[in-house]
Design an enzyme around this catalytic site. Structure first.
Site, PDB file in Angstrom:
ATOM      1  N   HIS A  10       0.521  10.306   3.224  1.00 25.60           N
ATOM      2  CA  HIS A  10       0.726   9.979   1.818  1.00 25.60           C
ATOM      3  C   HIS A  10       2.013   9.183   1.593  1.00 25.60           C
ATOM      4  O   HIS A  10       3.018   9.374   2.260  1.00 25.60           O
ATOM      5  CB  HIS A  10       0.752  11.257   0.974  1.00 25.60           C
ATOM      6  N   ASP A  11       1.943   8.252   0.656  1.00 27.99           N
ATOM      7  CA  ASP A  11       3.093   7.468   0.196  1.00 27.99           C
ATOM      8  C   ASP A  11       3.659   6.535   1.255  1.00 27.99           C
ATOM      9  O   ASP A  11       4.791   6.063   1.132  1.00 27.99           O
ATOM     10  CB  ASP A  11       4.204   8.384  -0.341  1.00 27.99           C
ATOM     11  N   GLY A  13       4.476  11.445   5.898  1.00 30.43           N
ATOM     12  CA  GLY A  13       4.568  10.913   4.554  1.00 30.43           C
ATOM     13  C   GLY A  13       5.785  10.024   4.343  1.00 30.43           C
ATOM     14  O   GLY A  13       6.805  10.156   5.021  1.00 30.43           O
TER      15      GLY A  13
END
Length: 262
Positions: free
Chosen positions: A122-123, A140
């Protein structure tokens, strides 16, 4: 060639499909998904969430794109996964959308090759032309520059930055930022020099590469502090594009330390 959807595929009527899209057997495409022109999903691909895939990208069987991130802080916020054009996403690749704590976006650039079992957490922000070998993993909030190569079974710690044209050796754990053009290898990665093979393949002029090699030696050797050596290098190579990119990377704020030579 018209858009083709296999009878066994489950494509939500609300999904947005471009022209000449091909969706193979047993694929699942969710309602908030957007597939660009000439996207191909081979069999058993699942694309969910707010996911956009750019034109010409090909996704191979059992890839999972856009499912909720593996972050216990995620509370269902409407974050996105945006994948660029002309990527090759091989079997069992996973890519997750962003979170509120990371800007609500995971982005992947154009023209990348993501081999079997790659994970983009994520991100993350992934640049153009990257090659991630089998089972390479990004935690992440990782930032990966253009034309980076990650070796097989390598793993990058959350919040790490990897500069453009760097190469990470196979089975390397990366815990700190990697300079542009750097070569990192080892169980807990150390900076082993410059990615000279990558520089040659990308066609950089020999005189620019020679300047970068000299600047690298000056930057990472000697008794002065790194900040003092950085200023010395900047003064010695004011017109070098590659050296300026390397120094600019050092000047950016970061959550992590810097990967250094042994």
């Amino acid at each position: 060639m018209a858009t083709s959807i296999h009878p066994t595929a489950l494509v939500d009527p609300a999904a947005r499909l471009g022209e000449d899209v091909s969706i193979g057997p047993f694929c699942v495409v969710g309602p908030a998904v957007e597939l660009g022109d000439r996207v191909t999903l081979h069999s058993h691909v699942v694309v969910e969430g707010r996911t956009r895939i750019g034109e010409g990208t090909v996704v191979f069987p059992f890839a999972s794109l856009g499912h909720p991130p593996q972050d216990l802080k995620y509370r269902g916020e409407p974050s996105e996964l945006v994948i660029g054009r002309n990527n090759r996403i091989r079997e069992h690749v996973t890519m997750n959308p962003g979170t509120e704590g990371g800007g609500m976006l995971t982005s992947v650039g154009d023209g990348g090759l993501f081999m079997v079992g790659v994970h983009v957490g994520h991100d993350c922000r992934v640049g153009d032309g990257v090659i991630f070998a089998n089972n390479a993993t990004l935690g992440g909030h990782v930032v990966v520059g253009d034309f980076v190569v990650l070796g097989g079974l390598s793993a990058v710690h959350q919040f790490v930055r990897i500069g453009a044209h760097a190469m990470i050796g196979g089975m390397t754990g990366v815990e700190a930022d990697v300079i542009p053009f750097g070569l990192v290898k080892g169980e807990r990665g150390h900076l082993a020099g410059l990615n000279l093979v990558g520089l040659e393949r990308r066609g950089f002029p020999k005189e620019e590469v020679a300047a970068l090699r000299t600047a690298f030696r000056q930057l990472f050797s000697g008794e002065r502090t790194l900040a003092e050596r950085r200023e010395q290098v900047a003064g010695s190579f004011p017109d070098s594009r590659l050296v300026s990119e390397m120094l600019g990377f050092l000047d950016e704020r970061t959550h992590r330390a810097l990967t250094l030579p042994r």
